[in-house]
Design a protein around this motif. Structure first.
Motif, short mmCIF file in Angstrom:
data_model
loop_
_atom_site.label_atom_id
_atom_site.label_comp_id
_atom_site.label_asym_id
_atom_site.label_seq_id
_atom_site.Cartn_x
_atom_site.Cartn_y
_atom_site.Cartn_z
N UNK A 73 0.84 -1.20 0.00
CA UNK A 73 0.00 0.00 0.00
C UNK A 73 0.87 1.25 0.00
N UNK A 74 0.37 2.32 -0.62
CA UNK A 74 1.10 3.59 -0.59
C UNK A 74 0.70 4.29 0.71
N UNK A 75 1.60 4.29 1.66
CA UNK A 75 1.25 4.81 2.99
C UNK A 75 1.14 6.33 2.99
N UNK A 76 0.18 6.82 3.76
CA UNK A 76 0.05 8.28 3.93
C UNK A 76 1.07 8.71 4.98
N UNK A 77 1.30 7.83 5.92
CA UNK A 77 2.22 8.16 7.01
C UNK A 77 2.81 6.83 7.53
N UNK A 78 4.09 6.87 7.88
CA UNK A 78 4.72 5.64 8.39
C UNK A 78 4.51 5.55 9.91
N UNK A 79 4.79 4.38 10.48
CA UNK A 79 4.61 4.28 11.94
C UNK A 79 5.67 5.13 12.65
N UNK A 80 6.87 5.27 12.02
CA UNK A 80 7.91 6.12 12.63
C UNK A 80 7.42 7.56 12.71
N UNK A 81 6.78 8.01 11.62
CA UNK A 81 6.31 9.41 11.59
C UNK A 81 5.17 9.60 12.63
N UNK A 82 4.31 8.61 12.77
CA UNK A 82 3.24 8.71 13.77
C UNK A 82 3.86 8.84 15.17
N UNK A 83 4.92 8.03 15.41
CA UNK A 83 5.59 8.09 16.73
C UNK A 83 6.23 9.45 16.93
#
Ligand code: FAD
Length: 404
Positions: free
Chosen positions: A54-64
């Motif tokens: 999937x083309x992510x809108x945001x990565x989990x690193x960025x969410x953190x």
């Protein structure tokens, strides 16, 4: 708190931080993956040789990094507006100061008899795309019900993967809802040249099975063999949560220009909401990527008390084969069409209101020239420019010279 982790909800979560909000941000999404973009699902996700992620809108690193609490695979089941609380489907309750409903839309279903075992799909999620991807290669018969954007994009992707594709459309032509007839005709010709069969005025009655194959049967008796049927007959906004909470709903969650619902603590953005558009002086609901992105950001700003009206010109694109369709603005009955022919590079149709203002533009052809001209048209629409029709029609005149 944000209910729905699609384009609008995720854009809002990120924008809250970018606008300096330091309090808690909770993003609640009922899909079991990181937030991703939907436009590739009918295009690259189906076409690419290698299975694309999937083309992510945001990565989990960025969410953190942003300190956004993402509750993945969680559904907001109800809202208690008096207590400013939501309850999740697992029973836990969470309080909010401001709530954004960004619940999107879901595909409409057909209510026709369907033989047991028939492979019938709709396309909204990455999982849907993965399922469709398996059955659109060489040797497969694919029937697409609905000649709208999603149906036609899937048809283009399936035929380019080697499937034999038929599009059946109940209306008198393709793309009846949003594309002018002459432009829809260009698109139809492109599909037919690429090998897609188009069956217009075809009302599907049932999906039958016979001798181990499935048939899509039309009123009148003709039928098309199908290993896979993709239903692309539009989408319905996800409004039930808002409705149950007593918020105003009318083809979408009703919001004002600042995206506030009938409760000033609750906002809505993206495919799920219906909003008043200043330029067109009417209430509209858009199912478009950029609208979801822009409204997500605007809702964040307004949840922080800015009170900013949303008045972006509606804009939408659809890629089919090596060509793009782009639409800026909205046209209504009585608007005057002006054609600008770009030769092999495509064609643009402009629409002028009775007072001469440019209100919409729709282009189909090569990405570069269409994108450039539609971008300028969009600026003209927002500035309420009234260009001379003969100048608009003349491809030798640089559109930028008409900006005024
Ligand atoms: C296949 C496809 C191709 C597209 N192609 C284009 C294109 O080429 N150009 C274009 O302009 N637009 C395109 N679009 C439209 C664009 O993707 C949408 O307009 C955009 O995704 C809308 O964003 P949204 O956040 O409003 O809704 P969504 O992206 O649908 O996100 C809403 C999310 O909320 C979740 N949700 C719903 N209810 C709850 C709940 N109670 N609790 C928690 N979560 C909930 C949903 O499951 C979903 O994950 C396409 C759409 C599809 C499906």
């Amino acid at each position: 708190m944000i209910a729905g982790a699609g384009q609008a909800g995720t854009a809002a979560a990120v924008a809250l931080r970018e606008c300096g909000w330091r309090g808690i941000v909770v993003l609640i999404g009922n899909e079991t993956m990181l937030p991703y973009e939907r436009p590739p699902l009918s295009k690259a996700t189906l076409i690419d040789e290698m299975i694309p992620g999937p083309k992510l809108i945001v990565t989990s690193e960025r969410l953190d990094e942003l300190g956004i609490a993402y509750l993945q695979g969680s559904e907001v089941a109800s809202i208690d507006r008096a207590a400013n609380m939501v309850t999740l489907s697992n029973g836990s309750a969470i309080a909010y100061h401001r709530l954004l409903l960004a619940t999107g839309a879901r595909p409409r279903k057909l209510s026709i008899p369907i033989a047991e075992g028939a492979n019938v799909a709709t396309l909204r999620t990455y999982a849907d795309a993965m399922r469709i991807r398996q059955v659109i290669g060489q040797g497969y018969e694919v029937v697409v019900i609905g000649g709208g954007f999603i149906g036609l994009e899937v048809a283009a992707s399936a035929v380019s993967r080697g499937a034999s594709v038929t599009v059946v459309e109940a209306g008198p032509r393709l793309l009846t809802r949003s594309v002018p007839a002459s432009m829809a005709e260009l698109i139809r010709a492109k599909h037919e040249r690429s090998g897609v069969r188009i069956d217009i005025g075809a009302i599907v009655e049932r999906i039958d099975s016979s001798e181990g194959r499935y048939n899509v049967v039309m009123a009148g008796g003709r039928s098309h063999v199908a290993d896979l049927v993709i239903v692309g007959v539009g989408a319905r906004p996800n409004v039930e949560l808002a409705q149950a909470a007593g918020l105003a709903v009318d083809d979408g969650i009703v919001v004002d220009e600042t995206l506030a619902t009938s409760d000033p603590h609750v906002f809505a953005a993206g495919d799920c909401c219906s909003f008043p558009h200043r330029l067109y002086k009417k209430r509209i609901r858009l199912e478009a990527w950029r609208n979801a992105q822009q409204q997500g950001v605007a809702a964040a700003v307004n949840m922080l008390g800015k009170n900013r009206a949303c008045e972006d010109v509606p804009w939408f694109w659809s890629d089919q084969y090596d060509e793009t369709l782009q639409i800026a603005g909205l046209c209504s009955e009585g608007d005057i069409p002006v054609t600008r022919n770009l030769g092999a590079r495509g064609q643009i149709l402009f629409y002028l209101a009775a007072d001469g203002r440019l209100v919409a533009a729709c282009g189909f052809g090569s990405l570069g020239p269409i994108a450039r001209e539609i971008r300028v048209a969009e600026i003209m629409i927002s500035r309420r420019v009234s260009p001379k029709p003969e100048a608009l029609a003349d491809p030798a005149i640089n559109m930028k010279d008409l900006l005024g």
